[in-house]
Scaffold this motif. Structure first.
Motif, mmCIF file in Angstrom:
data_model
loop_
_atom_site.group_PDB
_atom_site.id
_atom_site.type_symbol
_atom_site.label_atom_id
_atom_site.label_comp_id
_atom_site.label_asym_id
_atom_site.label_seq_id
_atom_site.Cartn_x
_atom_site.Cartn_y
_atom_site.Cartn_z
ATOM 1 N N ARG A 38 0.852 -1.190 0.000
ATOM 2 C CA ARG A 38 0.000 0.000 0.000
ATOM 3 C C ARG A 38 0.891 1.244 0.000
ATOM 4 N NH1 ARG A 38 -3.337 -0.779 4.471
ATOM 5 N NH2 ARG A 38 -1.631 -0.102 5.832
ATOM 6 N N VAL A 48 1.669 -5.070 3.208
ATOM 7 C CA VAL A 48 0.511 -5.345 4.071
ATOM 8 C C VAL A 48 0.241 -6.843 4.211
ATOM 9 C CG1 VAL A 48 -0.555 -3.113 3.616
ATOM 10 C CG2 VAL A 48 -1.181 -5.059 2.207
ATOM 11 N N TYR A 59 1.213 -11.191 7.672
ATOM 12 C CA TYR A 59 0.515 -9.912 7.576
ATOM 13 C C TYR A 59 1.198 -8.859 8.445
ATOM 14 C CZ TYR A 59 -3.103 -12.906 5.691
ATOM 15 O OH TYR A 59 -3.790 -13.820 4.924
ATOM 16 N N SER A 62 -1.177 -4.293 11.652
ATOM 17 C CA SER A 62 -2.445 -3.563 11.576
ATOM 18 C C SER A 62 -3.466 -4.253 10.675
ATOM 19 C CB SER A 62 -2.205 -2.134 11.089
ATOM 20 O OG SER A 62 -1.614 -2.144 9.807
ATOM 21 N N GLU A 63 -3.021 -5.217 9.878
ATOM 22 C CA GLU A 63 -3.921 -5.929 8.962
ATOM 23 C C GLU A 63 -4.316 -7.325 9.449
ATOM 24 O OE1 GLU A 63 -1.367 -3.907 7.605
ATOM 25 O OE2 GLU A 63 -2.987 -2.508 7.207
ATOM 26 N N ARG A 66 -7.973 -8.868 9.618
ATOM 27 C CA ARG A 66 -8.874 -8.126 8.723
ATOM 28 C C ARG A 66 -8.622 -8.444 7.257
ATOM 29 N NH1 ARG A 66 -8.812 -2.848 8.270
ATOM 30 N NH2 ARG A 66 -6.555 -2.644 8.609
ATOM 31 N N PHE A 67 -7.374 -8.663 6.889
ATOM 32 C CA PHE A 67 -7.015 -8.932 5.491
ATOM 33 C C PHE A 67 -6.652 -10.399 5.329
ATOM 34 C CE2 PHE A 67 -5.366 -4.416 4.199
ATOM 35 C CZ PHE A 67 -6.573 -3.885 4.613
ATOM 36 N N MET A 82 -10.159 -7.790 1.835
ATOM 37 C CA MET A 82 -10.019 -6.736 2.834
ATOM 38 C C MET A 82 -11.358 -6.556 3.535
ATOM 39 S SD MET A 82 -8.115 -4.175 0.156
ATOM 40 C CE MET A 82 -7.624 -2.939 1.333
ATOM 41 N N LEU A 85 -12.798 -2.554 6.842
ATOM 42 C CA LEU A 85 -11.922 -1.499 6.348
ATOM 43 C C LEU A 85 -12.002 -0.252 7.212
ATOM 44 C CD1 LEU A 85 -12.456 -2.060 2.558
ATOM 45 C CD2 LEU A 85 -10.232 -2.024 3.699
ATOM 46 N N ASP A 89 -6.732 2.512 5.771
ATOM 47 C CA ASP A 89 -6.465 1.572 4.684
ATOM 48 C C ASP A 89 -6.468 2.262 3.323
ATOM 49 O OD1 ASP A 89 -8.541 -0.786 6.425
ATOM 50 O OD2 ASP A 89 -6.349 -0.634 6.448
ATOM 51 N N TYR A 93 -2.957 0.286 -3.958
ATOM 52 C CA TYR A 93 -2.468 -1.047 -3.640
ATOM 53 C C TYR A 93 -1.809 -1.670 -4.864
ATOM 54 C CZ TYR A 93 -4.752 -0.976 0.875
ATOM 55 O OH TYR A 93 -5.110 -0.660 2.171
#
Length: 120
Positions: A38, A48, A59, A62-63, A66-67, A82, A85, A89, A93
Motif C-alpha cells: 500500500r 501489508v 501480515y 495492523s492488517e 482483517r485482510f 479486505m 476497512l 487503509d 495497492y
C-alpha cells in the motif's frame, strides 16, 4: 515481458469489504512469492500481506485479522480480501514479488496499482 495488473479498488465506507486481484503474466507464477503493498501520499510503499509459493501467509500487524491474502495458481492471480476497512487503509495497492519476505527490492516493475478509498 512480465506484467502485474491490479484491480478491484473502489470507494467504500468504513467497516466494508473489498477484494483486490492481481493478474500476473510472463513468468512461471507458481515459482514466486508475492506481496500486496500500500502506498499513501508522501510515504513509501509498505507491505501489508505476503504469500509464499506454498501459500504460507504473513501480515502486517495492523492488517492481521482483517485482510486475507490468497493465490490461484491456475489463474496466475493473487487476491487480497479486505474486511472491516478503516480510513487508514486508504491508498493505492500494488502487488509484486520481493527478493525475500523482508526485502524492499522487487523482482519486477510495478503495475498500475488499484485505488482504495475508505470513507469514515
Amino acid at each position: 515481458q512480465v506484467q502485474l495488473v491490479e484491480s478491484g479498488g473502489d470507494l467504500v465506507q468504513a467497516g466494508g469489504s473489498l477484494r483486490l486481484s492481481c493478474v500476473v503474466s510472463g513468468i512461471d507464477f507458481r515459482e514466486y512469492d508475492f506481496g500486496w503493498y500500500r502506498q499513501t501520499p508522501g510515504k513509501s510503499r509498505e507491505l501489508v500481506a505476503y504469500i509464499t509459493r506454498v501459500s504460507v501467509t504473513t501480515y502486517a500487524d495492523s492488517e492481521k485479522g482483517r485482510f486475507t491474502i490468497s493465490r490461484d495458481n491456475a489463474k496466475n492471480t493473487v487476491y487480497l480480501q479486505m474486511d472491516k476497512l478503516k480510513s487508514d487503509d486508504t491508498g493505492v495497492y500494488y502487488c509484486n514479488a520481493p527478493w525475500s519476505s523482508s526485502s524492499t527490492t522487487m523482482l519486477f516493475d510495478w503495475g498500475p496499482g488499484t485505488q482504495v478509498m475508505v470513507s469514515s
